[in-house]
Design an enzyme around this catalytic site. Structure first.
Site, short mmCIF file in Angstrom:
data_model
loop_
_atom_site.label_atom_id
_atom_site.label_comp_id
_atom_site.label_asym_id
_atom_site.label_seq_id
_atom_site.Cartn_x
_atom_site.Cartn_y
_atom_site.Cartn_z
N MET A 129 -6.60 -18.80 -4.76
CA MET A 129 -7.95 -18.83 -5.34
C MET A 129 -8.96 -19.11 -4.23
SD MET A 129 -7.58 -20.20 -9.19
CE MET A 129 -7.62 -21.94 -8.85
N HIS B 53 -2.27 -23.13 2.52
CA HIS B 53 -2.29 -21.68 2.28
C HIS B 53 -1.89 -20.93 3.55
CE1 HIS B 53 -5.48 -23.00 -0.71
NE2 HIS B 53 -4.68 -22.29 -1.48
N GLN C 6 -7.36 -19.29 -16.13
CA GLN C 6 -6.53 -20.50 -16.03
C GLN C 6 -7.34 -21.79 -16.05
OE1 GLN C 6 -5.06 -19.07 -12.05
NE2 GLN C 6 -4.96 -21.24 -11.58
N ASP D 264 2.58 -27.02 -6.31
CA ASP D 264 2.46 -26.65 -7.73
C ASP D 264 3.87 -26.31 -8.22
OD1 ASP D 264 -0.47 -26.75 -8.05
OD2 ASP D 264 -0.42 -25.24 -6.48
N LYS E 128 5.13 -25.32 -3.03
CA LYS E 128 5.89 -26.21 -3.91
C LYS E 128 5.03 -27.35 -4.45
CE LYS E 128 10.61 -25.69 -2.30
NZ LYS E 128 11.80 -26.45 -1.90
N SER F 144 -4.89 -29.88 -0.90
CA SER F 144 -5.32 -29.18 -2.11
C SER F 144 -6.81 -28.89 -1.98
CB SER F 144 -5.10 -30.10 -3.33
OG SER F 144 -5.86 -29.63 -4.43
N LEU G 278 -9.29 -21.76 1.41
CA LEU G 278 -7.97 -21.89 2.03
C LEU G 278 -7.89 -23.09 2.96
CD1 LEU G 278 -7.33 -18.12 2.87
CD2 LEU G 278 -6.85 -19.38 0.76
N HIS G 279 -6.78 -23.80 2.90
CA HIS G 279 -6.50 -24.92 3.80
C HIS G 279 -5.16 -24.64 4.49
CE1 HIS G 279 -3.80 -26.11 0.62
NE2 HIS G 279 -4.81 -26.23 -0.23
O1 PAF Z 1 -2.03 -21.65 -7.14
C1 PAF Z 1 -3.08 -20.99 -7.26
O2 PAF Z 1 -3.96 -21.02 -6.41
C2 PAF Z 1 -3.29 -20.14 -8.51
O3 PAF Z 1 -2.78 -20.77 -9.64
C3 PAF Z 1 -2.74 -18.71 -8.37
C4 PAF Z 1 -1.23 -18.72 -8.22
C5 PAF Z 1 -3.38 -18.04 -7.19
C6 PAF Z 1 -3.08 -17.91 -9.63
O4 PAF Z 1 -4.45 -17.83 -9.84
#
Ligand code: PAF
Length: 280
Positions: free
Chosen positions: A30, A37, A61, A152, A150, A187, A33-34
């Site tokens: 999404m 990612h 979501q 999440d 991991k 995060s 980025l850190h």
């Molecule tokens: O983990 C995330 O950033 C989001 O839940 C994802 C997997 C990109 C789906 O929108």
């Protein structure tokens, strides 16, 4: 690095890589980025010839009272980071492109059971939104491999189950959580913490480590350990949502000492909800 913003451009790029015989890895994000990612991109690169990253703040979501409007959008910095880490392409669709008929009438994908536990209990519709968008992105990108953090842990389990249940020909790779030097899991939401909250935040990981140490020392009254961890989170200034010692595969609460376990936690610090976990 190529930036693709339409489905036609994306499909043409994927087709050209396929013609060249390239193996394709995909990292859905999404944005904002850190290092966590960027580590996913590194792992993706080690498994494939081409790496494509999607950046899409997925409205499906987010709950009614969640942070969709304020979610950090930092495309320029994200492009710079991905260029530095030699990703091959970014896909940046708009909500209109992904949900042209609107969210209310969108066909969805839902993984039962796994999606109802833990975070699913307090964030109704969240995992439906995640599995729906990931399924759509998988259908658009058609990667060989997809990488997820991991951190999440529940999301990763749900996506693995979706891939099995829907027979998607994609290998899902879980990548270890990146942490700050004081242990806080990286995060995008850490950016919401005030300096005072940021100073308290590593207690979440420390408390998970205490649970792990207690189990390693032979304690197996898991429900009592969960209650104790929640009390410690409260004492450290959090409002705990859950601490659950669960089976790593089913995510159901662990009962048996022989099960492979993970301790999963979510807690609020001020208005910011943090999650973390530790495999045991
Ligand atoms: O983990 C995330 O950033 C989001 O839940 C994802 C997997 C990109 C789906 O929108």
């Amino acid at each position: 690095m190529i930036i693709l913003s339409t489905i036609e451009e994306l499909r043409a790029q994927i087709a050209s890589w396929r013609r060249a015989g390239d193996k394709i890895a995909f990292v859905p994000t999404m944005g904002n980025l850190h290092q966590g990612h960027l580590q996913l991109v590194e792992v993706a690169k080690s498994h494939a010839d081409r790496v494509i990253v999607s950046i899409f703040v997925n409205p499906m979501q987010f709950g009614q009272n969640e942070d969709l409007a304020n979610y950090p959008r930092t495309l320029d910095a994200d492009v710079a980071g991905l260029t530095q880490h030699a990703a091959d392409a970014i896909f940046t669709p708009t909500p209109q492109l992904m949900y042209p008929r609107g969210l209310e009438v969108q066909t969805f994908v839902e993984v039962p059971q796994l999606g109802d536990l833990h975070c699913g209990a307090n964030r109704p519709g969240h995992f439906r939104g995640v599995s729906t968008i990931v399924c759509k992105l998988f259908n658009l990108v058609q990667p060989d491999i997809a990488c997820f953090g991991k951190k999440d842990f529940q999301q990763l389990a749900i996506i693995r189950q979706m891939v099995i249940d829907l027979s998607l020909p994609i290998e899902v790779i879980g990548v270890a959580t990146e942490r700050a030097s004081d242990g806080l899991a990286l995060s995008s939401r850490n950016g919401y913490l005030t300096p005072a909250e940021r100073a308290k935040a590593p207690a979440l990981y420390q408390i998970l480590q205490q649970v792990k140490a207690a189990i390693a020392a032979g304690k197996h009254d898991y429900r009592a350990l969960e209650q104790q961890a929640k009390a410690e989170l409260s004492a450290a200034g959090f409002v705990p949502d859950y601490v659950n010692i669960s089976n790593q595969h089913s995510l159901a609460l662990a009962i048996d000492a022989t099960e492979q376990k993970v301790v999963l936690a979510a807690a609020k610090l001020g208005t910011t909800r943090l999650i973390d976990n530790l495999e045991l």
